[in-house]
Motif scaffolding. Structure first.
Motif, short mmCIF file in Angstrom:
data_model
loop_
_atom_site.label_atom_id
_atom_site.label_comp_id
_atom_site.label_asym_id
_atom_site.label_seq_id
_atom_site.Cartn_x
_atom_site.Cartn_y
_atom_site.Cartn_z
N LEU A 43 0.85 -1.15 -0.03
CA LEU A 43 -0.02 0.13 0.11
C LEU A 43 1.03 1.24 -0.13
O LEU A 43 2.01 1.42 -0.77
CB LEU A 43 -0.99 -0.12 1.15
CG LEU A 43 -1.81 -1.23 1.20
CD1 LEU A 43 -2.89 -1.21 2.29
CD2 LEU A 43 -2.90 -1.47 -0.02
N ASN A 44 0.65 2.10 0.68
CA ASN A 44 1.12 3.40 0.81
C ASN A 44 2.58 3.42 1.54
O ASN A 44 2.59 3.40 2.73
CB ASN A 44 0.40 4.81 1.37
CG ASN A 44 1.02 6.12 1.27
OD1 ASN A 44 1.94 6.11 0.60
ND2 ASN A 44 0.58 7.02 1.90
N GLY A 45 3.68 3.12 0.73
CA GLY A 45 4.81 2.93 1.47
C GLY A 45 5.89 3.02 0.26
O GLY A 45 5.63 3.38 -0.74
N ALA A 104 1.06 2.11 4.44
CA ALA A 104 -0.08 2.71 5.37
C ALA A 104 -1.26 2.41 4.28
O ALA A 104 -1.29 2.31 3.24
CB ALA A 104 0.18 4.08 5.73
N VAL A 105 -2.49 2.84 5.17
CA VAL A 105 -3.50 2.93 4.31
C VAL A 105 -3.97 4.35 4.30
O VAL A 105 -4.05 5.18 5.13
CB VAL A 105 -4.79 2.29 4.96
CG1 VAL A 105 -5.91 2.40 4.04
CG2 VAL A 105 -4.44 0.77 5.42
N ALA A 106 -3.98 4.76 2.98
CA ALA A 106 -3.97 6.37 2.78
C ALA A 106 -5.60 6.58 2.62
O ALA A 106 -6.42 6.17 1.68
CB ALA A 106 -3.48 6.72 1.48
N THR A 160 -1.59 12.52 3.04
CA THR A 160 -2.21 11.65 2.59
C THR A 160 -3.30 10.96 3.60
O THR A 160 -4.09 10.14 3.34
CB THR A 160 -1.48 10.18 2.09
OG1 THR A 160 -0.66 9.68 3.12
CG2 THR A 160 -0.35 10.69 0.83
N GLN A 161 -3.37 11.60 4.73
CA GLN A 161 -4.26 11.10 5.90
C GLN A 161 -3.90 9.69 5.92
O GLN A 161 -5.03 8.70 5.87
CB GLN A 161 -5.55 11.43 5.64
CG GLN A 161 -5.90 12.92 5.44
CD GLN A 161 -7.17 13.19 5.21
OE1 GLN A 161 -8.02 12.33 4.95
NE2 GLN A 161 -7.63 14.63 5.00
#
Lengths: 301, 468
Positions: A43-45, A104-106, A160-161
């Protein structure tokens, strides 16, 4: 063998992890356990955890692939691309699987800051994939700092929250393997334990005790310098790095004994402070990583 | 008959990428390359300690993290007016060599090989297309080397960790060079591994790439593009050794010229950004997301040199250093990656011979109240630039232009497409339903979208996707 007096069992973390993987191999060979499906989601990484996992030695990636799990989906490695790749992901969901997630989960913009593929012409976001795959998984591993708590992807001001995996799967039990990146042994040892005995014993933050039970500080080879008050004044000094910002005193993980990349070195061995990458507060709560102001009052420690 | 081909995700790259291609009678007539991930590092760095940039920026990328530690260390040295000792440079460059080796071996075997070689033993390697041409004995040999290669990428990281503490995300590269001192034991450790890696490159990697090239000769005519090449220089300008690889150079229309960093601009005409201060200069440019911008189709910006798009990376470096005849195609790019792996290993041997044990290159560094600096260096995928400003001893500005931003940029106001977009134009797609050509051409550039992408084009707020 019966009645024979054996030497005392080696109880180091390394020995335990090695025994786990050896036993897993034997049980797979004899057919007493079956290979499980593994879905590996990025994911977001930075995709650094999959690279780190490819550095695994015993077991290595080939062994993991051939003898431990069916790796059904990996953005970094699979031959298929486009919707065929996503189709393989969806097909894998029809059977039982272990889910490993790095990144991470954005949440921003309904997850659209992190698209991992498309299906029938519509984008599939990391957020959707994490929820959908997490709900059905038999076991879930959050691999690396971004997945365990947001990590660098959620660093201030968190554009990106981003959040850790648990936030979008609040009711699921998630084994958390913090680190930036994860050490291959932390992941593969946990995986071996899952295959053999189910979920390993974890602490109150869901970290496997076999890897995350002791503070770096307590097993640091430079601890005698700390105890005698001999502190480094610059990087490259061979003494205690506490005053340059070392986070060993608050970071629970076995780097001092396990070390990295074929067990040859680790950050303190490179004469630099631990930056606390396996702590849940990493990076913001661990910053500044390096400070030459050795007179400052250091919070946290 | 026109047809649209969308590939998302383009797998076996670093990060997330979507390709949007229009074909007319099987020929590519329009291309858009899009990044699918936003992270926002330039925003995150504001307010942090400048020293932390070295470790923080590495987290942009898991496959080329040391590259960012190199560029940020150089930027800090520039800002703090520090000239590293030559021993510091040697040791730092040895770490950088290790990353090149890890990266090239991984990219060739783990990312490229499955495009051309059938790896039967696992469903992970099930392919979409059927264009596999290698005779069984060669195919199976290279498939076996796929797994062997994991050992050698891992060993390259092990060498890196001897001086750098760990990999990915090393701790050793820092202002002044490195934080470690060489010792006889470390030098021998590294040299022993390097010897094994060189044997792997000579005996396996180079023969493997030529075998693939031999059975896919058409790829010498695919994926060319503009033919503009650029390097910031690599393993060059040593005080005693001179240049071991290549000096900063640019190549346009048959002419080679010295590189001048003042000619770099970063454009946003077709990217979802608006400019805050109307500047395209990397040392000044501040942008804000603007998702409703007309004609924009991607969040990857468009670096240009003298207004032109350029290709960066191994092929550019080999041609500009005179080590490869001037041919530019997808297959040349792939061959160049293998040849460069050999070249880097040889450079590393030379650097190791220069190392003096027990030299400490670190000092206690003081931060200025305000300063500016930039670090430009060629890394595995090509030229990487970090620009930073310091105010009140904190980072007040940070700009990163990565190699994959050069190669995967969007169009610009002059109508120039990005380098990889142009490389796809005109390509004949044998089977538009399962196109093998697009992925092969794009992967020849070794896309690192973790580095290149800033934000995905969200378009309109999307409704729930029914399928899920």
């Amino acid at each position: 063998m019966e009645g024979q007096i054996l030497p005392p069992e080696n109880l180091t973390n390394e020995a335990i992890a090695e025994r786990l993987t050896t036993t897993a191999r034997k049980n797979l060979e004899t057919g007493s356990i079956q290979k499980k499906n593994l879905i590996y989601l990025e994911l977001n990484g930075c995709s650094g955890n999959i690279i780190s996992l490819l550095n695994g030695q015993n077991p290595d990636f080939e062994y993991t692939l051939n003898s431990m799990v069916h790796l059904r989906y990996s953005n970094s490695l699979m031959a298929a691309e486009g919707e065929q790749a996503i189709e393989q992901l969806l097909t894998a969901m029809d059977e039982e699987y272990i889910l490993a997630v790095e990144g991470a989960v954005a949440l921003k913009n309904n997850g659209l800051y992190n698209i991992i593929g498309s299906w029938k012409g519509e984008p599939l976001t990391g957020l959707q994939a994490a929820k959908m795959l997490g709900e059905k998984a038999s076991h879930i591993l959050a691999v690396g700092a971004c997945a365990t708590h947001g990590g660098v992807s959620a660093a201030k001001p968190n554009p990106t929250q981003s959040v850790g995996l648990q936030e979008v799967l609040p009711d699921k039990s998630i084994i958390k393997l913090p680190g930036c990146p994860v050490h291959p042994d932390w992941f593969l040892g946990t995986l071996a334990h899952l295959l053999l005995y189910g979920e390993p014993e974890t602490d109150n933050l869901n970290r496997p005790l076999m890897f995350y039970s002791t503070l770096i500080h307590d097993r640091c080879p430079r601890r005698p310098f700390f105890d005698r008050g001999i502190f480094a004044e610059k990087l490259s000094d061979k003494t205690c790095l506490f005053k340059l910002g070392c986070r060993g005193p608050v970071t629970r993980v076995d780097c001092p004994t396990r070390q990295w990349n074929g067990h040859v070195n680790w950050p303190i061995g490179a004469n630099t402070p631990c930056i606390g990458c396996a702590s849940f507060g990493f990076p913001d709560a661990m910053a500044p990583f390096i400070s030459y102001d050795t007179t400052r009052v250091v919070k946290d420690e | 008959m026109s047809k649209r081909i969308v590939i998302n995700p383009l797998t076996r790259i670093s990060g997330f990428m979507e390709i949007d291609v229009m074909v007319d009678q099987n020929r590519v007539v329009d291309v858009k390359t899009k990044g699918n991930l936003f992270r926002g590092f330039e925003q995150m760095l504001i307010g942090r300690s400048p020293f932390d940039a070295v470790y923080f920026t590495q987290r942009i990328c898991g496959i080329c993290s040391a590259a960012h530690s190199m560029a940020s260390s150089l930027a800090l040295e520039d800002a703090l007016n520090i000239e590293p000792m030559e021993q510091g440079r040697y040791l730092r460059d040895i770490i950088h060599c290790c990353e090149f080796l890890q990266n090239h071996i991984r990219h060739f075997y783990q990312y490229t090989v499955p495009d051309f070689v059938k790896i039967e033993q696992n469903t992970l390697f099930q392919s979409d297309h059927n264009d596999f041409r290698l005779p069984k004995n060669i195919n199976d040999r290279i498939a076996k080397h796929y797994f062997d290669s994991l050992t050698f990428s891992r060993l390259a990281h092990e060498m890196l960790a001897v001086l750098g503490g760990k990999a990915p995300h090393n701790h050793g590269v820092f202002i002044g060079g490195v934080t470690t001192q060489a010792t006889a034991e470390k030098i021998v450790h590294i040299d022993s591994i390097l010897t094994k890696i060189i044997r792997f490159i000579d005996d396996k990697m180079i023969p493997d790439v030529y075998d693939i090239a031999n059975f896919y000769k058409d790829y010498f005519h695919l994926g060319g593009g503009y033919g503009n090449l650029l390097t910031y220089g690599a393993f060059n300008d040593y005080k005693e050794l001179g240049t071991l690889y290549v000096d900063p150079l640019v190549f346009t229309k048959g002419t080679v010229e010295a590189f001048d960093e003042n000619n770099i601009q970063e454009k946003i005409d077709y990217a979802y950004f608006k400019s805050v201060n109307n500047s395209n200069e990397p040392s000044e440019e501040v942008t804000e997301p603007d998702m409703d911008k007309e004609n924009a189709y991607s969040w990857v910006k468009a670096p240009r040199y003298n207004g032109l798009p350029f290709e960066v990376g191994p092929l550019a470096r080999l041609i500009l250093s005179g080590a490869y005849e001037n041919r530019i195609s997808a297959m040349d790019r792939t061959i160049a990656r293998a040849l460069e792996t050999k070249k880097i290993a040889e450079i590393m041997k030379i650097l190791i011979q220069q190392v003096v044990p027990d030299v400490d290159v670190q000092k206690k560094y003081d931060l200025p109240e305000s300063a500016a600096g930039r670090g430009l260096i060629d890394t595995t995928r090509g030229g990487l630039g970090h620009w930073l400003k310091i105010q009140d001893q904190k980072i007040s500005f940070y700009q990163i232009i990565t190699p994959s931003t050069w190669d995967f940029s969007t169009k610009d106001d002059n109508g120039y497409r990005g380098t990889a977009e142009e490389a796809l134009m005109g390509t004949y797609i044998e089977n538009p339903d399962n196109p093998a050509e697009i992925g092969r051409i794009l992967r020849s550039f070794d896309p690192c979208m973790s580095c290149a992408t800033h934000v995905y084009r969200p378009g309109k707020q999307v409704k729930t996707i029914k399928v899920f």
